[in-house]
Design a protein around this motif. Structure first.
Motif, PDB file in Angstrom:
ATOM      1  N   THR A   2      46.241  93.179  70.794  1.00  0.00           N
ATOM      2  CA  THR A   2      46.586  92.886  71.966  1.00  0.00           C
ATOM      3  C   THR A   2      45.257  93.441  72.998  1.00  0.00           C
ATOM      4  N   ASP A   3      44.652  92.398  73.622  1.00  0.00           N
ATOM      5  CA  ASP A   3      43.616  92.881  74.417  1.00  0.00           C
ATOM      6  C   ASP A   3      44.450  93.285  75.698  1.00  0.00           C
ATOM      7  N   ILE A   4      43.552  94.443  76.512  1.00  0.00           N
ATOM      8  CA  ILE A   4      44.215  94.896  77.779  1.00  0.00           C
ATOM      9  C   ILE A   4      44.132  93.965  78.664  1.00  0.00           C
ATOM     10  N   PRO A   5      45.342  93.665  79.481  1.00  0.00           N
ATOM     11  CA  PRO A   5      45.577  92.577  80.352  1.00  0.00           C
ATOM     12  C   PRO A   5      44.928  92.893  81.651  1.00  0.00           C
ATOM     13  N   GLY A   6      44.463  91.973  82.198  1.00  0.00           N
ATOM     14  CA  GLY A   6      43.798  92.057  83.690  1.00  0.00           C
ATOM     15  C   GLY A   6      44.831  91.208  84.731  1.00  0.00           C
ATOM     16  N   ARG A   7      44.686  89.848  84.168  1.00  0.00           N
ATOM     17  CA  ARG A   7      45.416  88.858  85.045  1.00  0.00           C
ATOM     18  C   ARG A   7      46.898  88.621  84.567  1.00  0.00           C
ATOM     19  N   GLY A   8      47.203  89.492  83.594  1.00  0.00           N
ATOM     20  CA  GLY A   8      48.565  89.370  82.761  1.00  0.00           C
ATOM     21  C   GLY A   8      48.316  88.915  81.457  1.00  0.00           C
ATOM     22  N   LEU A   9      49.252  89.178  80.744  1.00  0.00           N
ATOM     23  CA  LEU A   9      48.920  89.027  79.124  1.00  0.00           C
ATOM     24  C   LEU A   9      49.552  87.638  78.769  1.00  0.00           C
ATOM     25  N   VAL A  10      48.851  87.004  78.136  1.00  0.00           N
ATOM     26  CA  VAL A  10      48.838  85.526  77.480  1.00  0.00           C
ATOM     27  C   VAL A  10      49.453  85.771  75.856  1.00  0.00           C
ATOM     28  N   LEU A  11      50.748  85.222  75.395  1.00  0.00           N
ATOM     29  CA  LEU A  11      50.830  85.207  74.140  1.00  0.00           C
ATOM     30  C   LEU A  11      50.419  83.811  73.511  1.00  0.00           C
ATOM     31  N   VAL A  12      49.548  84.057  72.536  1.00  0.00           N
ATOM     32  CA  VAL A  12      48.985  83.128  71.739  1.00  0.00           C
ATOM     33  C   VAL A  12      49.492  83.069  70.305  1.00  0.00           C
ATOM     34  N   VAL A  13      50.363  81.870  69.850  1.00  0.00           N
ATOM     35  CA  VAL A  13      50.866  81.702  68.473  1.00  0.00           C
ATOM     36  C   VAL A  13      50.250  80.703  67.913  1.00  0.00           C
ATOM     37  N   GLU A  14      49.136  81.045  67.120  1.00  0.00           N
ATOM     38  CA  GLU A  14      48.379  79.975  66.484  1.00  0.00           C
ATOM     39  C   GLU A  14      47.925  80.320  64.989  1.00  0.00           C
ATOM     40  N   ASP A  15      48.365  79.637  63.929  1.00  0.00           N
ATOM     41  CA  ASP A  15      48.034  79.801  62.653  1.00  0.00           C
ATOM     42  C   ASP A  15      46.484  79.845  62.214  1.00  0.00           C
ATOM     43  N   GLU A  16      45.960  79.024  63.030  1.00  0.00           N
ATOM     44  CA  GLU A  16      44.582  78.922  62.477  1.00  0.00           C
ATOM     45  C   GLU A  16      43.552  79.693  63.237  1.00  0.00           C
ATOM     46  N   ARG A  17      43.074  80.872  62.361  1.00  0.00           N
ATOM     47  CA  ARG A  17      42.346  81.704  63.044  1.00  0.00           C
ATOM     48  C   ARG A  17      41.272  81.426  64.027  1.00  0.00           C
ATOM     49  N   PRO A  18      40.351  80.240  63.450  1.00  0.00           N
ATOM     50  CA  PRO A  18      39.082  79.801  64.423  1.00  0.00           C
ATOM     51  C   PRO A  18      39.637  79.744  65.836  1.00  0.00           C
ATOM     52  N   ILE A  19      40.857  78.788  65.753  1.00  0.00           N
ATOM     53  CA  ILE A  19      41.293  78.464  66.939  1.00  0.00           C
ATOM     54  C   ILE A  19      41.899  79.451  68.030  1.00  0.00           C
ATOM     55  N   ALA A  20      42.603  80.447  67.338  1.00  0.00           N
ATOM     56  CA  ALA A  20      43.331  81.487  68.031  1.00  0.00           C
ATOM     57  C   ALA A  20      42.048  82.536  68.575  1.00  0.00           C
ATOM     58  N   ASP A  21      41.211  82.584  67.703  1.00  0.00           N
ATOM     59  CA  ASP A  21      39.980  83.406  68.182  1.00  0.00           C
ATOM     60  C   ASP A  21      39.196  82.634  69.287  1.00  0.00           C
ATOM     61  N   LEU A  22      38.968  81.443  69.532  1.00  0.00           N
ATOM     62  CA  LEU A  22      38.375  80.770  70.629  1.00  0.00           C
ATOM     63  C   LEU A  22      39.264  80.821  71.774  1.00  0.00           C
ATOM     64  N   VAL A  23      40.505  80.726  71.756  1.00  0.00           N
ATOM     65  CA  VAL A  23      41.493  80.688  72.819  1.00  0.00           C
ATOM     66  C   VAL A  23      41.391  81.967  73.390  1.00  0.00           C
ATOM     67  N   ARG A  24      41.574  83.057  72.461  1.00  0.00           N
ATOM     68  CA  ARG A  24      41.485  84.412  72.919  1.00  0.00           C
ATOM     69  C   ARG A  24      39.961  84.695  73.669  1.00  0.00           C
ATOM     70  N   LEU A  25      39.049  84.372  73.158  1.00  0.00           N
ATOM     71  CA  LEU A  25      37.669  84.437  73.682  1.00  0.00           C
ATOM     72  C   LEU A  25      37.880  83.872  75.149  1.00  0.00           C
ATOM     73  N   TYR A  26      38.175  82.669  75.629  1.00  0.00           N
ATOM     74  CA  TYR A  26      37.929  82.071  76.579  1.00  0.00           C
ATOM     75  C   TYR A  26      39.045  82.618  77.838  1.00  0.00           C
ATOM     76  N   LEU A  27      40.174  82.991  77.294  1.00  0.00           N
ATOM     77  CA  LEU A  27      41.155  83.499  78.199  1.00  0.00           C
ATOM     78  C   LEU A  27      40.750  85.080  78.459  1.00  0.00           C
ATOM     79  N   SER A  28      40.159  85.757  77.647  1.00  0.00           N
ATOM     80  CA  SER A  28      39.683  87.154  77.872  1.00  0.00           C
ATOM     81  C   SER A  28      38.407  87.196  79.087  1.00  0.00           C
ATOM     82  N   ARG A  29      37.480  86.069  78.843  1.00  0.00           N
ATOM     83  CA  ARG A  29      36.546  85.917  79.712  1.00  0.00           C
ATOM     84  C   ARG A  29      37.053  85.722  81.084  1.00  0.00           C
TER      85      ARG A  29
END
Length: 229
Positions: A2-29
């Motif tokens: 879990t990343d440290i939330p700033g604007r709130g925590l978003v839960l991503v449930v995705e079994d394809e790691r590249p997609i999950a990592d990309l979504v994490r990156l853009y939300l974290s930014r």
């Protein structure tokens, strides 16, 4: 993880790691905390444990699929905003997800920037409050934007954030006929390329919850919808 939330925590449930990592990156930014799970059972447990501000659920997951996660959350009385990730040709799954209480969907392949925009727009809608004198009534229906509450003959209704905003928009100008494209732009915040079927499904859901008062939301054939006593 879990990343440290700033604007709130978003839960991503995705079994394809590249997609999950990309979504994490853009939300974290954008200042969101992100927690990723890769199967349905773990995703449901995380949603119940972490109470995220929003959930992004892939529909095709190992174990419980995304629509079942959403169904169980809604059955628990948890109305956290849900965005589904779906394959482009899975219209039946998309419609089922919306009928089970999902707020929006994005089809794969998708722009991660668009997904982040959808998340932000959904959270803005869910947090908007209005002045007390903006309460809207139509027949037995009463909608209070400040409290984000809806009652019919005094009985409270439970609506998703999107269902509430759709109903509020229609009640804002009773008798005015809105096209599906206008409702997509005003309520969802994006243009008609996303598919007007989304509007139809949400209107059907609102009507189902209104019960005997469903006729207050009228279909204007070939045009769209209106709130009309």
């Amino acid at each position: 993880m879990t990343d440290i939330p700033g604007r709130g925590l978003v839960l991503v449930v995705e079994d394809e790691r590249p997609i999950a990592d990309l979504v994490r990156l853009y939300l974290s930014r954008e200042g969101f905390g992100v927690h990723v799970e890769r199967d349905g059972a773990a995703g449901l447990a995380a949603a119940r444990r972490l109470r995220p501000v929003a959930c992004i659920l892939d529909i095709a997951l190992p174990g419980l699929d995304g629509t079942e996660i959403c169904r169980r959350l809604r059955a628990d009385g948890d109305w956290t905003p849900v965005i589904f990730l779906t394959a482009r040709d899975d219209e039946v799954d998309r419609i089922l997800g919306l009928e089970l209480g999902g707020d929006d969907y994005v089809t794969k392949p998708f722009s991660p920037r668009e997904l982040v925009t959808r998340v932000k727009a959904l959270l803005r809608r869910a947090s908007v409050t209005a002045e007390p004198d903006r309460v809207r009534s139509l027949g037995p229906l009463r909608l209070d934007p400040g409290r984000r509450s809806v009652t019919v003959d005094g009985a409270a209704l439970t609506l998703t954030a999107t269902e509430f905003d759709l109903l509020a928009h229609l009640l804002g100008r009773p008798g005015r006929v809105f096209t599906r494209e206008e409702l997509l732009a005003a309520v969802w915040g994006y243009a008609s390329h996303a598919g007007t079927r989304t509007v139809d499904v949400h209107v059907a859901q609102v009507r189902a919850k209104l019960g005997p008062s469903a006729g207050l939301i009228r279909t204007v054939r070939g045009v769209g919808y209106t709130a009309d006593a």
